[in-house]
Design a protein around this motif. Structure first.
Motif, PDB file in Angstrom:
ATOM      1  N   ALA A   1      -5.055   4.478   6.784  1.00 56.77           N
ATOM      2  CA  ALA A   1      -3.995   3.949   5.935  1.00 56.77           C
ATOM      3  C   ALA A   1      -4.269   4.263   4.462  1.00 56.77           C
ATOM      4  O   ALA A   1      -5.313   3.906   3.923  1.00 56.77           O
ATOM      5  CB  ALA A   1      -3.871   2.443   6.130  1.00 56.77           C
ATOM      6  N   GLY A   2      -3.345   4.971   3.843  1.00 60.07           N
ATOM      7  CA  GLY A   2      -3.454   5.304   2.429  1.00 60.07           C
ATOM      8  C   GLY A   2      -4.089   6.634   2.122  1.00 60.07           C
ATOM      9  O   GLY A   2      -4.030   7.090   0.971  1.00 60.07           O
ATOM     10  N   HIS A   3      -4.684   7.307   3.132  1.00 63.59           N
ATOM     11  CA  HIS A   3      -5.351   8.586   2.856  1.00 63.59           C
ATOM     12  C   HIS A   3      -5.364   9.466   4.112  1.00 63.59           C
ATOM     13  O   HIS A   3      -5.820   9.050   5.164  1.00 63.59           O
ATOM     14  CB  HIS A   3      -6.777   8.355   2.352  1.00 63.59           C
ATOM     15  N   PHE A   4      -4.836  10.698   3.960  1.00 63.12           N
ATOM     16  CA  PHE A   4      -4.645  11.558   5.116  1.00 63.12           C
ATOM     17  C   PHE A   4      -4.968  13.015   4.796  1.00 63.12           C
ATOM     18  O   PHE A   4      -4.423  13.575   3.833  1.00 63.12           O
ATOM     19  CB  PHE A   4      -3.190  11.470   5.599  1.00 63.12           C
ATOM     20  N   PRO A   5      -5.829  13.662   5.590  1.00 65.61           N
ATOM     21  CA  PRO A   5      -5.997  15.114   5.496  1.00 65.61           C
ATOM     22  C   PRO A   5      -4.661  15.799   5.778  1.00 65.61           C
ATOM     23  O   PRO A   5      -3.956  15.422   6.722  1.00 65.61           O
ATOM     24  CB  PRO A   5      -7.031  15.431   6.580  1.00 65.61           C
ATOM     25  N   ASP A   6      -4.335  16.788   4.979  1.00 65.39           N
ATOM     26  CA  ASP A   6      -3.008  17.406   5.003  1.00 65.39           C
ATOM     27  C   ASP A   6      -3.110  18.836   5.546  1.00 65.39           C
ATOM     28  O   ASP A   6      -3.716  19.700   4.914  1.00 65.39           O
ATOM     29  CB  ASP A   6      -2.441  17.396   3.578  1.00 65.39           C
ATOM     30  N   ALA A   7      -2.502  19.081   6.703  1.00 64.11           N
ATOM     31  CA  ALA A   7      -2.518  20.414   7.315  1.00 64.11           C
ATOM     32  C   ALA A   7      -1.466  21.350   6.723  1.00 64.11           C
ATOM     33  O   ALA A   7      -1.299  22.461   7.207  1.00 64.11           O
ATOM     34  CB  ALA A   7      -2.327  20.297   8.827  1.00 64.11           C
TER      35      ALA A   7
ATOM     36  N   LEU B   1       6.934  11.705  16.893  1.00 64.49           N
ATOM     37  CA  LEU B   1       6.730  11.237  15.521  1.00 64.49           C
ATOM     38  C   LEU B   1       6.025   9.878  15.470  1.00 64.49           C
ATOM     39  O   LEU B   1       5.337   9.571  14.497  1.00 64.49           O
ATOM     40  CB  LEU B   1       8.069  11.151  14.787  1.00 64.49           C
ATOM     41  N   GLU B   2       6.183   9.076  16.529  1.00 60.60           N
ATOM     42  CA  GLU B   2       5.565   7.754  16.503  1.00 60.60           C
ATOM     43  C   GLU B   2       4.035   7.829  16.474  1.00 60.60           C
ATOM     44  O   GLU B   2       3.366   6.869  16.076  1.00 60.60           O
ATOM     45  CB  GLU B   2       6.017   6.927  17.693  1.00 60.60           C
ATOM     46  N   MET B   3       3.463   8.974  16.864  1.00 64.04           N
ATOM     47  CA  MET B   3       2.008   9.096  16.791  1.00 64.04           C
ATOM     48  C   MET B   3       1.512   8.968  15.348  1.00 64.04           C
ATOM     49  O   MET B   3       0.383   8.541  15.110  1.00 64.04           O
ATOM     50  CB  MET B   3       1.550  10.425  17.392  1.00 64.04           C
ATOM     51  N   LEU B   4       2.344   9.333  14.370  1.00 64.33           N
ATOM     52  CA  LEU B   4       1.938   9.217  12.966  1.00 64.33           C
ATOM     53  C   LEU B   4       1.623   7.771  12.594  1.00 64.33           C
ATOM     54  O   LEU B   4       0.711   7.508  11.808  1.00 64.33           O
ATOM     55  CB  LEU B   4       3.040   9.745  12.048  1.00 64.33           C
ATOM     56  N   SER B   5       2.395   6.835  13.133  1.00 63.02           N
ATOM     57  CA  SER B   5       2.186   5.429  12.789  1.00 63.02           C
ATOM     58  C   SER B   5       1.416   4.657  13.846  1.00 63.02           C
ATOM     59  O   SER B   5       0.740   3.677  13.527  1.00 63.02           O
ATOM     60  CB  SER B   5       3.537   4.741  12.559  1.00 63.02           C
TER      61      SER B   5
ATOM     62  N   MET C   1       0.838  -1.203   0.000  1.00 61.85           N
ATOM     63  CA  MET C   1       0.000   0.000   0.000  1.00 61.85           C
ATOM     64  C   MET C   1       0.868   1.246   0.000  1.00 61.85           C
ATOM     65  O   MET C   1       1.838   1.346   0.767  1.00 61.85           O
ATOM     66  CB  MET C   1      -0.913   0.000   1.235  1.00 61.85           C
ATOM     67  N   VAL C   2       0.537   2.212  -0.849  1.00 68.34           N
ATOM     68  CA  VAL C   2       1.224   3.493  -0.858  1.00 68.34           C
ATOM     69  C   VAL C   2       0.737   4.335   0.318  1.00 68.34           C
ATOM     70  O   VAL C   2      -0.460   4.404   0.579  1.00 68.34           O
ATOM     71  CB  VAL C   2       0.961   4.242  -2.178  1.00 68.34           C
ATOM     72  N   ALA C   3       1.667   4.951   1.041  1.00 67.02           N
ATOM     73  CA  ALA C   3       1.346   5.843   2.161  1.00 67.02           C
ATOM     74  C   ALA C   3       0.499   5.135   3.223  1.00 67.02           C
ATOM     75  O   ALA C   3      -0.558   5.625   3.626  1.00 67.02           O
ATOM     76  CB  ALA C   3       0.641   7.099   1.673  1.00 67.02           C
ATOM     77  N   LYS C   4       0.991   4.013   3.702  1.00 65.41           N
ATOM     78  CA  LYS C   4       0.300   3.333   4.798  1.00 65.41           C
ATOM     79  C   LYS C   4       0.252   4.219   6.032  1.00 65.41           C
ATOM     80  O   LYS C   4      -0.703   4.176   6.824  1.00 65.41           O
ATOM     81  CB  LYS C   4       1.008   2.008   5.119  1.00 65.41           C
ATOM     82  N   THR C   5       1.295   5.023   6.220  1.00 67.46           N
ATOM     83  CA  THR C   5       1.336   6.053   7.259  1.00 67.46           C
ATOM     84  C   THR C   5       1.546   7.405   6.579  1.00 67.46           C
ATOM     85  O   THR C   5       1.920   7.461   5.407  1.00 67.46           O
ATOM     86  CB  THR C   5       2.455   5.775   8.275  1.00 67.46           C
ATOM     87  N   PRO C   6       1.315   8.500   7.281  1.00 58.76           N
ATOM     88  CA  PRO C   6       1.432   9.814   6.636  1.00 58.76           C
ATOM     89  C   PRO C   6       2.829  10.057   6.061  1.00 58.76           C
ATOM     90  O   PRO C   6       3.836   9.846   6.748  1.00 58.76           O
ATOM     91  CB  PRO C   6       1.132  10.796   7.773  1.00 58.76           C
ATOM     92  N   PRO C   7       2.933  10.485   4.807  1.00 55.12           N
ATOM     93  CA  PRO C   7       4.239  10.777   4.217  1.00 55.12           C
ATOM     94  C   PRO C   7       4.981  11.858   4.992  1.00 55.12           C
ATOM     95  O   PRO C   7       4.395  12.821   5.493  1.00 55.12           O
ATOM     96  CB  PRO C   7       3.887  11.261   2.806  1.00 55.12           C
ATOM     97  N   MET C   8       6.306  11.702   5.058  1.00 54.79           N
ATOM     98  CA  MET C   8       7.181  12.649   5.754  1.00 54.79           C
ATOM     99  C   MET C   8       8.301  13.058   4.804  1.00 54.79           C
ATOM    100  O   MET C   8       8.966  12.192   4.235  1.00 54.79           O
ATOM    101  CB  MET C   8       7.774  12.009   7.009  1.00 54.79           C
ATOM    102  N   GLY C   9       8.493  14.361   4.637  1.00 52.62           N
ATOM    103  CA  GLY C   9       9.534  14.776   3.717  1.00 52.62           C
ATOM    104  C   GLY C   9       9.826  16.263   3.772  1.00 52.62           C
ATOM    105  O   GLY C   9       9.548  16.948   4.766  1.00 52.62           O
ATOM    106  N   TRP C  10      10.394  16.753   2.673  1.00 50.35           N
ATOM    107  CA  TRP C  10      10.772  18.159   2.517  1.00 50.35           C
ATOM    108  C   TRP C  10      10.229  18.650   1.191  1.00 50.35           C
ATOM    109  O   TRP C  10      10.210  17.912   0.201  1.00 50.35           O
ATOM    110  CB  TRP C  10      12.293  18.289   2.535  1.00 50.35           C
ATOM    111  N   ASN C  11       9.782  19.911   1.174  1.00 49.09           N
ATOM    112  CA  ASN C  11       9.265  20.535  -0.040  1.00 49.09           C
ATOM    113  C   ASN C  11       9.925  21.900  -0.191  1.00 49.09           C
ATOM    114  O   ASN C  11      10.090  22.625   0.787  1.00 49.09           O
ATOM    115  CB  ASN C  11       7.742  20.662   0.054  1.00 49.09           C
ATOM    116  N   SER C  12      10.259  22.257  -1.415  1.00 55.89           N
ATOM    117  CA  SER C  12      11.069  23.453  -1.663  1.00 55.89           C
ATOM    118  C   SER C  12      10.282  24.756  -1.654  1.00 55.89           C
ATOM    119  O   SER C  12      10.888  25.838  -1.717  1.00 55.89           O
ATOM    120  CB  SER C  12      11.787  23.308  -3.015  1.00 55.89           C
TER     121      SER C  12
END
Length: 421
Positions: free
Chosen positions: A258-264, A326-330, A1-12
């Motif tokens: 899992a797979g879908h998350f509202p994005d703040a 961070l563990e709250m995300l998963s 499954m793609v994005a089983k947990t909320p994606p974490m990263g960097w955006n420019s």
């Protein structure tokens, strides 16, 4: 499954707007691999107008010339992304990011380039042209690069198919699609077409929808089509925007799964707004940053760092690498606001969530302008035992045989605990 947990990263976007360059992207990828990857951070995302050779900052150049291939598809500007020369596109940059054990993402605008429509260039895989599939009445209100696509036109499906085949060939893992989230239902058919192309391109990619605010009545559509969707317009380092996020989070938190998350939206921490020089450091206080990251994590929002990570100070690095928060995300499930009350000039907002392997999380926010002593009973936290043990997720401090949760919380700050029952 793609994005089983909320994606974490960097955006420019926060730090460089439309003007990020390859060397900056590589430097941030190096930083993430060295300092953040082991804590779950993995996506490096190039935001808007990577095809624009003359981009300088957060301001767009109206009706500017973009780099485009023979099939009406935008390609990276070689002067900003030198490794894309010779028709390689983002493949070399993605390969570098992958070599670090990370994943690579890009931003795109909904639709087809206006310049493709004006030149009537071909669509790959069909005898249709850009002009024949464009919806010239569907125009972004804040960027002039694109027309919408008429989803019912012959050739529209082939256009989006060719886009995501190209992105798959580059090795893209994450696509942020803009001008498509808050305009529904006008662009609903185009969203379905785009989503179908992404999910059938032969490569797993996270699909992120922007900008917000998303429409609550369309939550099931977003879940069907995408992995994350913006619940707010651009989020910046202003307390009033963070304060407003509590009401948005309360409405949207039940749709995280899992797979879908509202994005703040992105985290404007550290060295944001680099094109504005010395005034570019986040204006959030440290307490406000604790509040922001706690709320994002307990509601299970995706996390996208907005500052240039290379310039992180010690506080910002520690903020982003606290494993207990961070563990709250998963690990958290069924997050929700328990109550929001004001007394003696102190507004208290209390959230709770189950931990998947037992116990609870409890977050106590003070959104007022003065410090307050806040007490939450175990009954109010929906805990049906007389005493519990607490662990403060930010400090690591523990408390045993506690019959109520009591804390002094500074203004605009939070206390968040794991409650062992």
């Amino acid at each position: 499954m793609v994005a089983k947990t909320p994606p974490m990263g960097w955006n420019s976007w926060d730090c460089y707007g439309a003007a990020v360059t390859e060397d900056i992207v590589r430097a941030n990828a190096d930083y993430m691999a060295k300092n953040l990857k082991k804590f779950g951070w993995e996506y490096i995302v190039v935001d808007i107008q990577w095809s624009e050779p003359t981009a300088q900052n957060h301001e767009y150049h109206p009706f500017t010339e973009l780099c485009m291939d023979e099939y009406s598809r935008l390609i990276p500007a070689e002067n900003r992304f030198p490794s894309s020369a010779g028709g390689k596109g983002f493949a070399p940059l993605a390969e570098y990011v992958h070599s670090l054990g990370l994943k690579f993402g890009i931003h795109i605008m909904r639709g087809i380039p206006r310049q493709a429509v004006h030149r009537n260039t071909p669509i790959k895989g069909t005898d249709r042209t850009a002009r024949q599939i464009a919806n010239t009445n569907s125009i972004c209100a804040w960027n002039t690069d694109m027309y919408g696509v008429n989803a019912g036109a012959d050739g529209a499906k082939e256009y989006y198919k060719s886009l995501f085949e190209l992105y798959a060939s580059w090795g893209v893992d994450f696509v942020k699609v803009d001008d498509i989230c808050r305009e529904l239902p006008h662009e609903e058919k185009e969203l379905l077409l785009l989503s179908d192309a992404l999910h059938n391109c032969g490569r797993e990619m996270v699909l992120s929808l922007s900008p917000g605010p998303a429409l609550l009545e369309k939550a099931e559509l977003y879940k069907q089509c995408a992995n994350m969707w913006r619940i707010t317009d651009d989020f910046w380092d202003k307390w009033e925007l963070l304060y407003d996020m509590f009401s948005r989070a309360e409405k949207w938190c039940t749709h995280a799964g899992a797979g879908h998350f509202p994005d703040a939206d992105m985290l404007p921490v550290g060295a944001i707004l680099q094109d504005y020089g010395k005034d570019g450091w986040t204006k959030f206080t440290q307490d406000e940053q604790y509040t922001m990251l706690t709320l994002w994590c307990i509601m299970r929002s995706p996390l996208m760092i907005g500052g240039d990570m290379v310039y992180n100070d010690d506080f910002t690095l520690k903020l982003l690498t606290n494993p207990s928060v961070l563990e709250m995300l998963s690990q958290s499930r069924n997050a929700h606001q328990l109550y929001r009350r004001e007394a003696d000039g102190v507004e208290r907002i209390v959230w709770t969530a189950f931990r998947r392997d037992g116990g609870r999380y409890a977050a106590i926010f003070n959104t007022s302008e003065k410090s307050g002593s806040i007490t939450v009973t175990l009954d109010e936290c929906e805990i049906d035992v007389p005493v519990v043990s607490l662990r403060d997720l930010w400090t690591g401090e523990t408390f045993d045989n506690v019959s109520e949760i009591k804390a002094t919380v500074p203004p605009h700050s939070v206390k968040v605990y794991f409650v062992d029952v």
